[in-house]
Design a protein around this motif. Structure first.
Motif, PDB file in Angstrom:
ATOM      1  N   VAL A  37     -33.652  12.192  78.146  1.00 18.65           N
ATOM      2  CA  VAL A  37     -33.541  11.668  76.786  1.00 18.65           C
ATOM      3  C   VAL A  37     -34.619  10.618  76.538  1.00 18.65           C
ATOM      4  O   VAL A  37     -35.161  10.024  77.467  1.00 18.65           O
ATOM      5  CB  VAL A  37     -32.153  11.032  76.521  1.00 18.65           C
ATOM      6  N   ASP A  38     -34.915  10.402  75.273  1.00 19.37           N
ATOM      7  CA  ASP A  38     -35.829   9.350  74.858  1.00 19.37           C
ATOM      8  C   ASP A  38     -35.004   8.100  74.598  1.00 19.37           C
ATOM      9  O   ASP A  38     -34.194   8.060  73.681  1.00 19.37           O
ATOM     10  CB  ASP A  38     -36.570   9.793  73.595  1.00 19.37           C
ATOM     11  N   LYS A  54     -39.666  17.831  81.403  1.00 19.21           N
ATOM     12  CA  LYS A  54     -40.974  17.446  81.949  1.00 19.21           C
ATOM     13  C   LYS A  54     -41.328  16.002  81.608  1.00 19.21           C
ATOM     14  O   LYS A  54     -42.198  15.416  82.238  1.00 19.21           O
ATOM     15  CB  LYS A  54     -42.057  18.390  81.449  1.00 19.21           C
ATOM     16  N   ASN A  55     -40.641  15.407  80.621  1.00 17.91           N
ATOM     17  CA  ASN A  55     -40.900  14.019  80.253  1.00 17.91           C
ATOM     18  C   ASN A  55     -40.283  13.023  81.226  1.00 17.91           C
ATOM     19  O   ASN A  55     -40.659  11.855  81.240  1.00 17.91           O
ATOM     20  CB  ASN A  55     -40.384  13.740  78.844  1.00 17.91           C
ATOM     21  N   CYS A  56     -39.327  13.469  82.016  1.00 15.96           N
ATOM     22  CA  CYS A  56     -38.685  12.607  83.017  1.00 15.96           C
ATOM     23  C   CYS A  56     -39.283  12.909  84.379  1.00 15.96           C
ATOM     24  O   CYS A  56     -39.667  14.038  84.667  1.00 15.96           O
ATOM     25  CB  CYS A  56     -37.180  12.856  83.053  1.00 15.96           C
ATOM     26  N   ARG A  57     -39.330  11.903  85.223  1.00 17.05           N
ATOM     27  CA  ARG A  57     -39.877  12.101  86.564  1.00 17.05           C
ATOM     28  C   ARG A  57     -39.007  13.062  87.343  1.00 17.05           C
ATOM     29  O   ARG A  57     -37.785  12.892  87.396  1.00 17.05           O
ATOM     30  CB  ARG A  57     -39.925  10.777  87.322  1.00 17.05           C
ATOM     31  N   GLY A  69     -40.267   8.117  82.284  1.00 14.02           N
ATOM     32  CA  GLY A  69     -41.060   9.240  81.881  1.00 14.02           C
ATOM     33  C   GLY A  69     -42.539   9.025  81.690  1.00 14.02           C
ATOM     34  O   GLY A  69     -43.247   9.946  81.370  1.00 14.02           O
ATOM     35  N   LYS A  70     -43.057   7.855  81.845  1.00 14.52           N
ATOM     36  CA  LYS A  70     -44.486   7.666  81.636  1.00 14.52           C
ATOM     37  C   LYS A  70     -45.271   8.264  82.775  1.00 14.52           C
ATOM     38  O   LYS A  70     -45.212   7.799  83.885  1.00 14.52           O
ATOM     39  CB  LYS A  70     -44.802   6.182  81.486  1.00 14.52           C
ATOM     40  N   LYS A  71     -46.018   9.318  82.451  1.00 12.92           N
ATOM     41  CA  LYS A  71     -46.787   9.999  83.483  1.00 12.92           C
ATOM     42  C   LYS A  71     -48.263   9.707  83.345  1.00 12.92           C
ATOM     43  O   LYS A  71     -49.041  10.061  84.188  1.00 12.92           O
ATOM     44  CB  LYS A  71     -46.572  11.507  83.400  1.00 12.92           C
ATOM     45  N   GLY A  72     -48.656   9.141  82.267  1.00  9.46           N
ATOM     46  CA  GLY A  72     -50.067   8.878  82.036  1.00  9.46           C
ATOM     47  C   GLY A  72     -50.305   8.753  80.554  1.00  9.46           C
ATOM     48  O   GLY A  72     -49.404   8.902  79.750  1.00  9.46           O
ATOM     49  N   SER A  73     -51.531   8.492  80.176  1.00 10.58           N
ATOM     50  CA  SER A  73     -51.808   8.260  78.768  1.00 10.58           C
ATOM     51  C   SER A  73     -51.698   9.557  77.980  1.00 10.58           C
ATOM     52  O   SER A  73     -52.352  10.543  78.296  1.00 10.58           O
ATOM     53  CB  SER A  73     -53.197   7.651  78.616  1.00 10.58           C
ATOM     54  N   GLY A  74     -50.853   9.524  76.964  1.00 12.10           N
ATOM     55  CA  GLY A  74     -50.723  10.656  76.060  1.00 12.10           C
ATOM     56  C   GLY A  74     -50.100  11.903  76.647  1.00 12.10           C
ATOM     57  O   GLY A  74     -50.275  12.981  76.107  1.00 12.10           O
ATOM     58  N   ASP A  80     -40.654   6.766  76.501  1.00 12.05           N
ATOM     59  CA  ASP A  80     -39.644   6.051  77.274  1.00 12.05           C
ATOM     60  C   ASP A  80     -38.505   7.002  77.631  1.00 12.05           C
ATOM     61  O   ASP A  80     -37.353   6.773  77.312  1.00 12.05           O
ATOM     62  CB  ASP A  80     -39.130   4.859  76.464  1.00 12.05           C
ATOM     63  N   ALA A  81     -38.855   8.082  78.315  1.00 11.48           N
ATOM     64  CA  ALA A  81     -37.866   9.088  78.683  1.00 11.48           C
ATOM     65  C   ALA A  81     -37.236   8.738  80.026  1.00 11.48           C
ATOM     66  O   ALA A  81     -37.886   8.189  80.904  1.00 11.48           O
ATOM     67  CB  ALA A  81     -38.520  10.459  78.758  1.00 11.48           C
ATOM     68  N   ASP A  82     -35.953   9.050  80.158  1.00 11.79           N
ATOM     69  CA  ASP A  82     -35.240   8.793  81.408  1.00 11.79           C
ATOM     70  C   ASP A  82     -34.072   9.766  81.504  1.00 11.79           C
ATOM     71  O   ASP A  82     -33.625  10.334  80.519  1.00 11.79           O
ATOM     72  CB  ASP A  82     -34.736   7.349  81.431  1.00 11.79           C
ATOM     73  N   TRP A  83     -33.574   9.936  82.720  1.00 11.72           N
ATOM     74  CA  TRP A  83     -32.420  10.814  82.941  1.00 11.72           C
ATOM     75  C   TRP A  83     -31.160  10.121  82.450  1.00 11.72           C
ATOM     76  O   TRP A  83     -30.918   8.966  82.746  1.00 11.72           O
ATOM     77  CB  TRP A  83     -32.279  11.163  84.417  1.00 11.72           C
TER      78      TRP A  83
END
Length: 119
Positions: A37-38, A54-57, A69-74, A80-83
């Motif tokens: 979720v965001d 794919k937005n969550c680790r 969820g931050k994997k890199g720029s853009g 701010d995604a998380d499980w």
């Protein structure tokens, strides 16, 4: 003949009991239901907007705090995604859950708990 029948019944009961025990133990070891979720999308009626996994680790256990969820720029819209665990999901929204995997496991059923006393 009666002895054979009695032996058959008792072995059936033992095997059935072993199946129930195996199911209970495997349920304790399984992961709780989770959705990506965001965290920035919270709506007090709907909860959190569900986004692509794919937005969550991958493999992250989620935490009570922190960004998942931050994997890199853009790399994703959901910055701010998380499980989000053990939530009621409806129409692309998740509510009544928790960001803590440990808390979700403690909630979940059939005698599965970490042994910590809760209030």
């Amino acid at each position: 003949m009666a002895e054979t029948r009695r032996r058959l019944r008792s072995s059936t009961v033992v095997l059935g009991g072993m199946g129930v025990l195996a199911a209970a133990l495997s349920a304790c070891g399984s992961d709780p239901d989770r959705r990506c979720v965001d965290r920035d999308s919270y709506d007090w009626i709907n909860g959190y907007k569900v986004v692509a996994d794919k937005n969550c680790r991958p493999g992250s256990s989620g935490g009570a705090y922190g960004k998942g969820g931050k994997k890199g720029s853009g790399s994703s819209k959901a910055s701010d995604a998380d499980w989000y665990y053990d939530a009621d999901v409806s129409g692309g929204w998740a509510a009544e859950g928790t960001f803590s995997r440990d808390e979700a496991v403690d909630r979940g059923g059939f005698g599965c708990s970490s042994g910590s006393g809760g209030g």
